[in-house]
Design an enzyme around this catalytic site. Structure first.
Site, PDB file in Angstrom:
ATOM      1  N   THR A 163      79.394  87.534 -68.515  1.00  0.00           N
ATOM      2  CA  THR A 163      80.961  88.053 -68.205  1.00  0.00           C
ATOM      3  C   THR A 163      82.158  86.427 -68.721  1.00  0.00           C
ATOM      4  OG1 THR A 163      82.654  88.700 -67.106  1.00  0.00           O
ATOM      5  CG2 THR A 163      81.236  87.373 -65.690  1.00  0.00           C
ATOM      6  N   GLU A 176      84.868  86.163 -67.451  1.00  0.00           N
ATOM      7  CA  GLU A 176      86.043  86.012 -65.429  1.00  0.00           C
ATOM      8  C   GLU A 176      85.252  84.343 -65.020  1.00  0.00           C
ATOM      9  OE1 GLU A 176      86.284  88.557 -63.170  1.00  0.00           O
ATOM     10  OE2 GLU A 176      86.353  90.166 -64.717  1.00  0.00           O
ATOM     11  N   TYR A 212      83.036  87.763 -57.414  1.00  0.00           N
ATOM     12  CA  TYR A 212      81.833  88.262 -57.717  1.00  0.00           C
ATOM     13  C   TYR A 212      81.450  87.176 -58.967  1.00  0.00           C
ATOM     14  CZ  TYR A 212      80.790  90.307 -62.718  1.00  0.00           C
ATOM     15  OH  TYR A 212      80.819  90.586 -63.947  1.00  0.00           O
ATOM     16  N   SER A 213      83.309  86.594 -59.648  1.00  0.00           N
ATOM     17  CA  SER A 213      82.412  85.397 -60.937  1.00  0.00           C
ATOM     18  C   SER A 213      81.786  84.155 -60.546  1.00  0.00           C
ATOM     19  CB  SER A 213      84.113  85.710 -61.405  1.00  0.00           C
ATOM     20  OG  SER A 213      85.017  85.304 -61.357  1.00  0.00           O
ATOM     21  N   LYS A 241      78.381  85.825 -60.224  1.00  0.00           N
ATOM     22  CA  LYS A 241      78.053  85.541 -61.313  1.00  0.00           C
ATOM     23  C   LYS A 241      77.837  84.272 -62.716  1.00  0.00           C
ATOM     24  CE  LYS A 241      77.192  88.519 -64.482  1.00  0.00           C
ATOM     25  NZ  LYS A 241      76.156  88.656 -64.429  1.00  0.00           N
ATOM     26  N   ASP A 248      99.442  94.411 -55.853  1.00  0.00           N
ATOM     27  CA  ASP A 248      98.054  93.249 -56.646  1.00  0.00           C
ATOM     28  C   ASP A 248      96.856  93.582 -56.198  1.00  0.00           C
ATOM     29  OD1 ASP A 248      97.371  92.553 -59.088  1.00  0.00           O
ATOM     30  OD2 ASP A 248      98.975  90.988 -59.465  1.00  0.00           O
TER      31      ASP A 248
HETATM   32  P1  NAD Z   1      77.187  98.882 -63.372  1.00  0.00           P
HETATM   33  O1  NAD Z   1      77.786  98.355 -62.257  1.00  0.00           O
HETATM   34  O2  NAD Z   1      77.831  99.148 -64.130  1.00  0.00           O
HETATM   35  O3  NAD Z   1      75.085  98.278 -63.556  1.00  0.00           O
HETATM   36  C1  NAD Z   1      74.848  97.701 -62.888  1.00  0.00           C
HETATM   37  C2  NAD Z   1      73.868  97.804 -62.786  1.00  0.00           C
HETATM   38  O4  NAD Z   1      72.176  97.110 -61.795  1.00  0.00           O
HETATM   39  C3  NAD Z   1      73.001  99.721 -61.625  1.00  0.00           C
HETATM   40  O5  NAD Z   1      72.589 100.170 -62.441  1.00  0.00           O
HETATM   41  C4  NAD Z   1      72.479  98.427 -60.534  1.00  0.00           C
HETATM   42  O6  NAD Z   1      71.985 100.193 -60.007  1.00  0.00           O
HETATM   43  C5  NAD Z   1      71.720  98.089 -60.621  1.00  0.00           C
HETATM   44  N1  NAD Z   1      71.774  96.729 -59.517  1.00  0.00           N
HETATM   45  C6  NAD Z   1      72.592  96.406 -58.546  1.00  0.00           C
HETATM   46  N2  NAD Z   1      72.262  95.824 -57.771  1.00  0.00           N
HETATM   47  C7  NAD Z   1      70.280  96.104 -58.573  1.00  0.00           C
HETATM   48  C8  NAD Z   1      69.461  95.032 -57.610  1.00  0.00           C
HETATM   49  N3  NAD Z   1      69.747  94.156 -56.525  1.00  0.00           N
HETATM   50  N4  NAD Z   1      67.991  95.448 -58.739  1.00  0.00           N
HETATM   51  C9  NAD Z   1      67.863  96.005 -59.657  1.00  0.00           C
HETATM   52  N5  NAD Z   1      69.217  96.746 -60.131  1.00  0.00           N
HETATM   53  C10 NAD Z   1      70.440  96.627 -59.639  1.00  0.00           C
HETATM   54  O7  NAD Z   1      77.526  97.439 -65.098  1.00  0.00           O
HETATM   55  P2  NAD Z   1      77.741  96.616 -66.206  1.00  0.00           P
HETATM   56  O8  NAD Z   1      79.581  96.894 -65.644  1.00  0.00           O
HETATM   57  O9  NAD Z   1      77.191  98.069 -66.588  1.00  0.00           O
HETATM   58  O10 NAD Z   1      77.506  95.497 -66.251  1.00  0.00           O
HETATM   59  C11 NAD Z   1      76.514  94.885 -66.905  1.00  0.00           C
HETATM   60  C12 NAD Z   1      76.209  93.712 -66.477  1.00  0.00           C
HETATM   61  O11 NAD Z   1      77.365  93.379 -67.566  1.00  0.00           O
HETATM   62  C13 NAD Z   1      76.647  92.624 -65.545  1.00  0.00           C
HETATM   63  O12 NAD Z   1      75.700  91.408 -64.985  1.00  0.00           O
HETATM   64  C14 NAD Z   1      78.050  92.479 -65.587  1.00  0.00           C
HETATM   65  O13 NAD Z   1      78.019  91.212 -64.581  1.00  0.00           O
HETATM   66  C15 NAD Z   1      78.279  92.191 -66.592  1.00  0.00           C
HETATM   67  N6  NAD Z   1      78.836  92.328 -68.059  1.00  0.00           N
HETATM   68  C16 NAD Z   1      80.324  93.502 -67.378  1.00  0.00           C
HETATM   69  C17 NAD Z   1      80.663  94.097 -68.669  1.00  0.00           C
HETATM   70  C18 NAD Z   1      81.641  94.862 -68.025  1.00  0.00           C
HETATM   71  O14 NAD Z   1      82.678  95.824 -68.807  1.00  0.00           O
HETATM   72  N7  NAD Z   1      81.707  95.513 -67.836  1.00  0.00           N
HETATM   73  C19 NAD Z   1      81.543  92.757 -69.282  1.00  0.00           C
HETATM   74  C20 NAD Z   1      80.692  91.070 -69.819  1.00  0.00           C
HETATM   75  C21 NAD Z   1      79.789  91.486 -68.234  1.00  0.00           C
HETATM   76  O1  DAU Z   2      86.283  90.561 -67.996  1.00  0.00           O
HETATM   77  C1  DAU Z   2      84.564  90.917 -68.558  1.00  0.00           C
HETATM   78  C2  DAU Z   2      84.595  91.921 -66.728  1.00  0.00           C
HETATM   79  O2  DAU Z   2      85.662  93.133 -67.296  1.00  0.00           O
HETATM   80  C3  DAU Z   2      83.159  92.337 -66.017  1.00  0.00           C
HETATM   81  O3  DAU Z   2      83.147  91.015 -66.346  1.00  0.00           O
HETATM   82  C4  DAU Z   2      83.336  93.139 -65.016  1.00  0.00           C
HETATM   83  O4  DAU Z   2      82.679  93.933 -64.732  1.00  0.00           O
HETATM   84  C5  DAU Z   2      83.957  94.217 -65.417  1.00  0.00           C
HETATM   85  O5  DAU Z   2      84.564  94.980 -64.394  1.00  0.00           O
HETATM   86  C6  DAU Z   2      85.685  93.939 -65.377  1.00  0.00           C
HETATM   87  O6  DAU Z   2      86.504  93.123 -64.534  1.00  0.00           O
HETATM   88  P1  DAU Z   2      87.578  93.752 -64.527  1.00  0.00           P
HETATM   89  O7  DAU Z   2      88.085  93.556 -63.310  1.00  0.00           O
HETATM   90  O8  DAU Z   2      88.956  92.700 -65.326  1.00  0.00           O
HETATM   91  O9  DAU Z   2      87.600  95.376 -64.695  1.00  0.00           O
HETATM   92  P2  DAU Z   2      88.490  96.615 -63.667  1.00  0.00           P
HETATM   93  O10 DAU Z   2      88.282  97.653 -64.517  1.00  0.00           O
HETATM   94  O11 DAU Z   2      88.003  96.003 -62.407  1.00  0.00           O
HETATM   95  O12 DAU Z   2      89.757  96.151 -63.758  1.00  0.00           O
HETATM   96  C7  DAU Z   2      90.139  96.070 -65.230  1.00  0.00           C
HETATM   97  C8  DAU Z   2      91.848  95.605 -65.455  1.00  0.00           C
HETATM   98  O13 DAU Z   2      92.564  96.684 -64.790  1.00  0.00           O
HETATM   99  C9  DAU Z   2      92.400  94.393 -64.246  1.00  0.00           C
HETATM  100  O14 DAU Z   2      93.500  93.738 -64.073  1.00  0.00           O
HETATM  101  C10 DAU Z   2      92.663  94.826 -62.577  1.00  0.00           C
HETATM  102  C11 DAU Z   2      93.448  96.642 -63.166  1.00  0.00           C
HETATM  103  N1  DAU Z   2      93.080  97.766 -62.756  1.00  0.00           N
HETATM  104  C12 DAU Z   2      92.015  98.071 -62.500  1.00  0.00           C
HETATM  105  C13 DAU Z   2      91.485  99.009 -61.656  1.00  0.00           C
HETATM  106  C14 DAU Z   2      90.602  99.628 -61.195  1.00  0.00           C
HETATM  107  C15 DAU Z   2      94.663  98.257 -62.334  1.00  0.00           C
HETATM  108  O15 DAU Z   2      95.494  97.749 -62.545  1.00  0.00           O
HETATM  109  N2  DAU Z   2      94.409  99.273 -61.131  1.00  0.00           N
HETATM  110  C16 DAU Z   2      93.207 100.150 -60.979  1.00  0.00           C
HETATM  111  O16 DAU Z   2      93.027 101.075 -60.580  1.00  0.00           O
END
Ligand code: NAD
Ligand code: DAU
Length: 347
Positions: free
Chosen positions: A130, A132, A155-156, A159, A285
């Site tokens: 990510t 982050e 989280y970050s 990661k 926040d």
């Molecule tokens: P998500 O939370 O939707 O999915 C995570 C999946 O991993 C789920 O299916 C969960 O059951 C599985 N999981 C969790 N713990 C586990 C374990 N111990 N063993 C096996 N499986 C397990 O996440 P996502 O948003 O799809 O993100 C996927 C990857 O991409 C993550 O590594 C995240 O850090 C990275 N990422 C996400 C975003 C984003 O915007 N969502 C952006 C950049 C990177």
């Molecule tokens: O940048 C990549 C990351 O993006 C990934 O690594 C993470 O797995 C993914 O969850 C995401 O993280 P964020 O914290 O940026 O995503 P989230 O959707 O939780 O929040 C997006 C922005 O919106 C953040 O600034 C917080 C804000 N927010 C979030 C929620 C859930 C709100 O203002 N209200 C909300 O209810």
């Protein structure tokens, strides 16, 4: 047979999109999803994938099960999505994040190295990371692959820990890894606790649309299929040991994102009176809330020829429409029924 993909976290948001992408674009390839099915894992998201693919329900921290999956499936591609991924949850309960993201990634690396040394061949381990991990930006500048890691949330930080392990496995053992660092994804199958699905679903059910702080935090939004294509490109053409930033070049404040979703909903499902924007509510926040993320994706563009195909306009429309058209998927999550479907798909 083209490739054998072992996809950890393949029942999650991005993982399931990746599985469908492979299913649709590489008919000769096989996928084994390895997923613990935490609250974020959902077998409904894999419905429709070809019957030749398989699912193992398991924890990446379970050494024996990981070793067995590798030995039996014999992948040449391991795409590591599995993670605890929600920043808010990491603030309330960081332990699971350290377990899965750090210890789980270690376990995978350790077992995959044993497997690789026994089998050799063109094996590749792709670490899905990510933006982050780079911390928070001021009003200017971008994250490049050279930006030092400065993670701010549990989280970050977890990661970042996993990325460092991946890097070390390359430098120390020449274990074949590639890392991608991506910005915020949006699109189909995103669990409704992240901003965009929260806003769509709360709007439709007449609930407040919670905006943290002043709503001026900036994220760089990328359509999930573009991310999947970037990962695939890095797997196919990337250089071993290298990192590639993936981003949408779509910087928006949270308030702009929420306004745009409300405008689309006002067109698609007009309210009897007023706009969905009337439901916007500013709330307390997030502690340690990063202010701005922005990716410089010029390396993957120049070296691998990848760039996003979806614009913010087209991607947001597709996403809102997807949620409107998939009421059953949403209903099963909101009712908790999706947790009962672990038996399906060979699990
Ligand atoms: P998500 O939370 O939707 O999915 C995570 C999946 O991993 C789920 O299916 C969960 O059951 C599985 N999981 C969790 N713990 C586990 C374990 N111990 N063993 C096996 N499986 C397990 O996440 P996502 O948003 O799809 O993100 C996927 C990857 O991409 C993550 O590594 C995240 O850090 C990275 N990422 C996400 C975003 C984003 O915007 N969502 C952006 C950049 C990177
Ligand atoms: O940048 C990549 C990351 O993006 C990934 O690594 C993470 O797995 C993914 O969850 C995401 O993280 P964020 O914290 O940026 O995503 P989230 O959707 O939780 O929040 C997006 C922005 O919106 C953040 O600034 C917080 C804000 N927010 C979030 C929620 C859930 C709100 O203002 N209200 C909300 O209810």
């Amino acid at each position: 047979m083209k490739h054998r993909y072992l996809v950890t976290g393949g029942a999650g948001f991005i993982g399931s999109n990746f599985v469908h992408f492979i299913d649709q674009t590489e008919p000769e390839s096989l996928v084994l999803v390895f997923d613990k099915l935490t609250y974020a894992g959902n077998l409904d998201s894999l419905k429709g994938m070809g019957p030749q693919h398989q699912v193992v329900v398991g924890d990446i921290c379970d050494e024996q099960l990981v070793a067995q999956a590798l030995a039996q499936f014999k992948p040449d591609r391991l795409v590591h999505f599995a993670a605890e991924s929600h920043v808010d949850r990491s603030i309330d309960g960081p332990k699971e994040f350290v377990k899965t993201n750090v210890l789980g990634t270690f376990t995978l690396l350790h077992q995959a190295k044993i497997y690789f040394e026994a089998n050799k061949g063109d094996f590749r381990f792709l670490q899905v990371s990510t933006d982050e991990v780079y911390g928070s930006l001021g009003e200017t500048g971008y994250f490049t692959e050279e930006t030092p890691y400065q993670p701010n949330s549990p989280y970050s930080a977890s990661k970042a820990g996993s990325d460092h392990l991946v890097r070390a496995w390359w430098h120390t053992y020449h274990f074949p890894v590639i890392t991608t660092n991506c910005s915020n994804n949006y699109g189909p199958f995103q669990f409704p606790e992240k901003l965009i699905p929260v806003v769509i679903l709360s709007a439709l059910s007449g609930k407040p649309l919670p905006i943290y702080g002043d709503g001026q935090n900036i994220r760089d939004w990328l359509f999930v299929l573009d991310h999947c294509k970037g990962i695939h490109r890095a797997l196919e053409r990337g250089e071993l040991g290298e990192c590639y930033n993936i981003g949408g070049n779509n910087e928006l404040t949270n308030l702009q994102v929420v306004h745009r979703i409300c405008e689309i909903l006002d067109l698609r499902r007009p309210k009897q009176k007023g706009s969905y924007k009337d439901q916007i509510t500013f709330v307390k926040d997030r502690p340690g809330h990063d202010r701005r993320y922005a990716i410089d994706a010029s390396k993957i563009k120049a070296k691998l020829g990848w760039q996003p195909e979806e614009s913010f306009e087209s991607g947001f429309l597709k996403t809102v429409d997807w949620y409107l058209e998939h009421e059953d998927w949403v209903k099963n999550i909101l009712s908790g029924e999706y947790r009962l479907t672990r038996q399906g798909l060979g699990a």
